[in-house]
Design a protein around this motif. Structure first.
Motif, PDB file in Angstrom:
ATOM      1  N   ARG A 357      -8.494   6.445  -2.712  1.00  9.47           N
ATOM      2  CA  ARG A 357      -7.674   6.650  -1.518  1.00  9.47           C
ATOM      3  C   ARG A 357      -6.184   6.470  -1.800  1.00  9.47           C
ATOM      4  N   ASN A 358      -5.855   6.215  -3.071  1.00  9.41           N
ATOM      5  CA  ASN A 358      -4.446   6.115  -3.491  1.00  9.41           C
ATOM      6  C   ASN A 358      -3.699   5.001  -2.753  1.00  9.41           C
ATOM      7  N   VAL A 359      -4.360   3.863  -2.581  1.00 10.45           N
ATOM      8  CA  VAL A 359      -3.753   2.735  -1.875  1.00 10.45           C
ATOM      9  C   VAL A 359      -2.839   1.981  -2.834  1.00 10.45           C
ATOM     10  N   SER A 360      -1.571   1.840  -2.453  1.00 15.12           N
ATOM     11  CA  SER A 360      -0.592   1.167  -3.302  1.00 15.12           C
ATOM     12  C   SER A 360       0.582   0.739  -2.422  1.00 15.12           C
ATOM     13  N   PRO A 361       1.309  -0.309  -2.797  1.00 13.23           N
ATOM     14  CA  PRO A 361       2.411  -0.777  -1.944  1.00 13.23           C
ATOM     15  C   PRO A 361       3.404   0.304  -1.567  1.00 13.23           C
ATOM     16  N   GLU A 362       3.666   1.254  -2.485  1.00  8.55           N
ATOM     17  CA  GLU A 362       4.678   2.265  -2.193  1.00  8.55           C
ATOM     18  C   GLU A 362       4.109   3.506  -1.507  1.00  8.55           C
ATOM     19  N   THR A 363       2.769   3.650  -1.466  1.00 10.63           N
ATOM     20  CA  THR A 363       2.187   4.837  -0.826  1.00 10.63           C
ATOM     21  C   THR A 363       1.744   4.573   0.612  1.00 10.63           C
ATOM     22  N   VAL A 364       1.422   3.308   0.943  1.00 11.84           N
ATOM     23  CA  VAL A 364       1.002   2.984   2.307  1.00 11.84           C
ATOM     24  C   VAL A 364       2.232   2.954   3.218  1.00 11.84           C
ATOM     25  N   GLY A 365       2.219   3.786   4.235  1.00 13.85           N
ATOM     26  CA  GLY A 365       3.373   3.865   5.126  1.00 13.85           C
ATOM     27  C   GLY A 365       4.588   4.446   4.446  1.00 13.85           C
ATOM     28  N   ARG A 455       0.983  -6.377  -1.142  1.00 13.04           N
ATOM     29  CA  ARG A 455       1.467  -5.974   0.180  1.00 13.04           C
ATOM     30  C   ARG A 455       0.305  -6.045   1.157  1.00 13.04           C
ATOM     31  N   ILE A 456       0.490  -6.753   2.242  1.00  9.94           N
ATOM     32  CA  ILE A 456      -0.598  -7.002   3.184  1.00  9.94           C
ATOM     33  C   ILE A 456      -1.136  -5.708   3.770  1.00  9.94           C
ATOM     34  N   GLU A 457      -0.288  -4.696   3.969  1.00 10.20           N
ATOM     35  CA  GLU A 457      -0.773  -3.425   4.522  1.00 10.20           C
ATOM     36  C   GLU A 457      -1.793  -2.760   3.591  1.00 10.20           C
ATOM     37  N   CYS A 458      -1.646  -2.967   2.281  1.00 13.39           N
ATOM     38  CA  CYS A 458      -2.645  -2.445   1.331  1.00 13.39           C
ATOM     39  C   CYS A 458      -3.981  -3.146   1.553  1.00 13.39           C
ATOM     40  N   HIS A 459      -3.933  -4.447   1.705  1.00 13.93           N
ATOM     41  CA  HIS A 459      -5.135  -5.241   1.952  1.00 13.93           C
ATOM     42  C   HIS A 459      -5.839  -4.746   3.217  1.00 13.93           C
TER      43      HIS A 459
END
Length: 733
Positions: A357-365, A455-459
């Motif tokens: 899903r390409n989850v990473s601090p710089e890709t989320v949001g 980054r909490i949004e990744c979590h």
């Protein structure tokens, strides 16, 4: 040939490179470690002027680096002040000066952000110089062990060398060790406790043994003092660290990887993280993951490692916050006895979700203009289920960190399936184990408040995807005639709900294809018992059906079962708990075996009765009743007279330090006594025990086994008193 060990002295670096027979040193005099400072231009100019007169500083200059993954993702760079220092050990002290002196005197708090300030010396050096510290040949290891009592007494005559004791006094033992060092010429010293290093060196000097040294050259150095720390609500203790010239030291008392994966696992992590062997050995799993991230961020994305995490959590509305804080999905276990159970789980679910899903601090949001995902240079995005977060499709940092590890572990599994010779198989299992722990920590690390690139949004996004996958699997399994009796995040336990459900292999394949993460059949069980909460046993009894199954009222994930191959699996019950005495753990296994043979709680109580008889007659060896407890605070901070405080006082009497985070081992000899007389330390070789105290532990262990069938402690005791004839099978455990 790349070096594998490093020494830092007086501004010089000594690299030790392995040769075919030994190792050779090379001295490097031109290394200047650096830290970086970001801030407003005028503040950086002021700081640069101040640092010109600092004796620790050799040079300063302005450079452009990415100070976050977001900057690198957007193709931006910030002006930062690079500060070169004379010695590698001065990076942290200068960082504290910048934050605590220069910033405090002239600027507002938070004016400066520091980078690359707290890297371990060897890792920093390898990162700066582009060195791969992976050993170039097989390593020779020598194990040195000394038990705790002898270590406290300084009795080196009790030293074990490669598993063998030396019959003689201290001088003879040290001479024997010197001969073994000369003959073996080890690259790695695996010591039972790091304190062995100064003890052996000092005893050899006191005895006048000429040319005696643990390293390939004379001398030894203390790298760090012991300290106590808190992590995830638990208190830990880190012993002092030492080095000797030309050899890496692995402290078995302070190396998770050594116990889990051995030297092969540590070596694999050296290759994947860039940390030299000795630093990789004492590093925690989180430290190793961080090192891999720092190395990849610097080398491939030009991103510096922040000293303190400063990125705040983004503003979120109440509805999204409620959805985001739900965590992973859990299907409460159906308490009771279940036959024909299958365990299925998603292989490396969280790491695979991060990658898929390409989850990473710089890709989320991500704030970049993703467009509609069409066109030659367009980058698309996707929305996280239940949340408002958009995830950019541009290659993420976290997937780049984890994908090679996932691929390595999959390749190792394929090689193990080919049944290689045992030495190769053992190495592969060790490497797979090391990878497993890093992959497991990769998800939780994103929610850790001090994570360097967390980054909490990744979590939250990972949890949202995992919940969606769990519900998708649940719907398909139930439609196919299967019943879920328990599920926790990435694992499900299912039994047939109808006489002829769809083949489980077919359903697993369909779910895997639908969610994009492999769902695998992890094991089959003849039966499984899910254990209720201890306080919920009484309430569960009323709902017991003839087969013994009960409705779950919030049970913990405690279960035991018999696998299809005839072995047993235990999770959460007493015999899997670190503090449980060996006799109690062995008895609980016997209880489970009795339940397997008879499927009758009374048969289990018969075994309990025999074990209680052994206990009360004094037939149990006291060492089999030793309890291990972790110390959470200093002795003076305890206000209640517990077994732990009694044990700590006995350690104190013997002159053995016990710090928060370390463990105590003791046998309860008189639970009604006061103070230190309640217990005896295991190292004191106790000769007796309090039978009533351990009888209570036995009954509790028995309760865990029979409670899924509706029996509580009161019914167990009635069974023990009813005078029934004990069946012959009781004596077969």
């Amino acid at each position: 040939m790349s070096p594998y060990a490093f020494e830092f002295e007086d501004g010089l670096v000594r690299e030790w490179s392995l040769t075919d027979e030994s190792a050779e040193p090379t001295t490097v005099a031109d290394y200047a470690p650096s830290l970086f400072v970001a801030g407003p231009d005028d503040a950086l100019a002021d700081l640069r002027e101040r640092l010109e007169t600092d004796p620790k500083v050799t040079a300063t200059r302005l450079e452009r680096w990415a100070t976050s993954l977001h900057e690198a993702h957007a193709g931006e760079r910030s002006r930062v002040l690079r500060v070169d220092l004379e010695r590698v050990g001065e990076c942290r002290s200068l960082a504290r000066d910048v934050r605590g002196v220069h910033e405090r005197e002239s600027h507002a708090p938070g004016t400066f952000r520091l980078f690359d300030a707290d890297l371990a010396p060897g890792f920093r050096y390898c990162l700066d110089r582009g060195i791969d510290p992976t050993p170039a040949r097989e390593l020779r290891t020598l194990r040195l062990e000394l038990d705790e009592a002898a270590l406290a007494d300084g009795d080196v005559a009790a030293l074990s060398i490669a598993g063998e004791s030396v019959d003689g006094d201290a001088a003879r033992t040290l001479r024997t060790l010197r001969r073994r060092l000369e003959r073996r010429d080890p690259d790695v010293l695996a010591v039972s406790h790091a304190a062995l290093v100064p003890l052996l060196e000092r005893r050899a000097a006191a005895l006048g043994l000429a040319d005696w040294h643990l390293g390939r050259r004379p001398g030894w150095t203390q790298l760090a003092s012991e300290n106590t720390y808190a992590s995830d609500g638990r208190v830990g203790h880190s012993p002092a660290r030492y080095r000797v010239p030309g050899r890496a030291i692995v402290d078995a008392s302070n190396s998770f990887l050594w116990h889990q994966s051995g030297l092969a696992g540590i070596r694999y992590m050296v290759e994947r993280t860039g940390r030299p062997l000795q630093e990789a050995a004492w590093g925690s799993i989180g430290t190793l993951l961080t090192s891999r991230q720092v190395r990849l961020a610097r080398r491939e994305r030009g991103v510096l490692a922040p000293w303190n995490k400063w990125e705040p959590e983004r503003f979120t509305d109440v509805e999204t916050l409620h959805a985001a804080d739900r965590g992973g999905f859990t299907f409460a276990p159906v308490v009771g006895f279940h036959a024909d159970v299958h365990e299925i789980d998603f292989a490396s679910l969280y790491p695979r979700l991060i990658c898929e899903r390409n989850v990473s601090p710089e890709t989320v949001g991500c704030d970049c203009d993703s467009g509609d995902g069409t066109g030659e240079d367009a980058v698309g995005s996707r929305r996280v289920p239940e949340l408002e977060y958009e995830i950019c499709d541009a290659d993420g940092f976290l997937p780049a960190v984890l994908e090679p590890l996932i691929a390595d572990r999959a390749a190792i599994k394929r090689r193990l399936e080919a049944d290689p010779p045992e030495p190769a198989a053992a190495r592969l299992r060790a490497e797979s184990g090391a990878i497993k722990w890093v992959l497991v920590s990769s998800f939780g690390y994103q929610g850790y408040r001090n994570a360097t690139f967390g980054r909490i949004e990744c979590h939250e996004a990972i949890n949202a995807y995992a919940r969606e996958i769990a519900l998708t699997a649940k719907r398909r399994l139930e439609d196919a005639g299967w019943r879920i009796v328990h599920g926790i995040v990435d694992s499900l336990w299912v039994t047939p709900r109808v006489d002829e459900p769809e083949p489980l292999a077919d359903v697993i394949g369909e779910v895997s294809e639908a969610v994009g993460v492999p769902l695998e059949h992890d094991g089959s069980y003849e039966w499984v018992c899910f254990v209720p909460l201890r306080d919920a046993v009484g309430s569960a009894v009323a709902d017991t059906n003839p087969a013994g199954a009960t409705a779950s009222a919030g049970a913990l994930t405690k279960y035991f079962g018999k696998r299809a191959d005839g072995g047993y699996t235990f999770r959460g019950i007493e015999l899997r708990q670190r503090q449980t005495p060996a006799f109690v753990a062995d008895s609980q296994r016997a209880f489970v075996e009795a339940l397997d043979r008879e499927r009758d709680p009374e048969a289990v109580c018969d075994v309990l009765g025999r074990r209680l008889t052994d206990l009360r007659s004094g037939a149990v060896e006291p060492t089999a009743l030793a309890i291990t407890k972790r110390v959470s605070k200093p002795l003076g901070a305890y206000y209640q007279r517990t077994h732990t405080t009694a044990a700590l006082r006995r350690y104190e009497r013997r002159g053995i330090d016990r710090h928060p985070g370390q463990s105590v081992e003791y046998v309860v000899v008189d639970d009604d006594a006061r103070g230190p007389e309640r217990v005896r330390l295991l190292l004191e070789e106790p000769r007796g025990y309090d039978a009533d105290y351990y009888a209570t532990l036995l009954v509790r262990a028995c309760e865990s086994v029979v409670s899924p069938l509706g029996w509580d402690r009161a019914r167990i005791r009635r069974s023990l008193r009813d005078g029934r004839t004990v069946r012959l099978s009781t004596f077969t455990d």
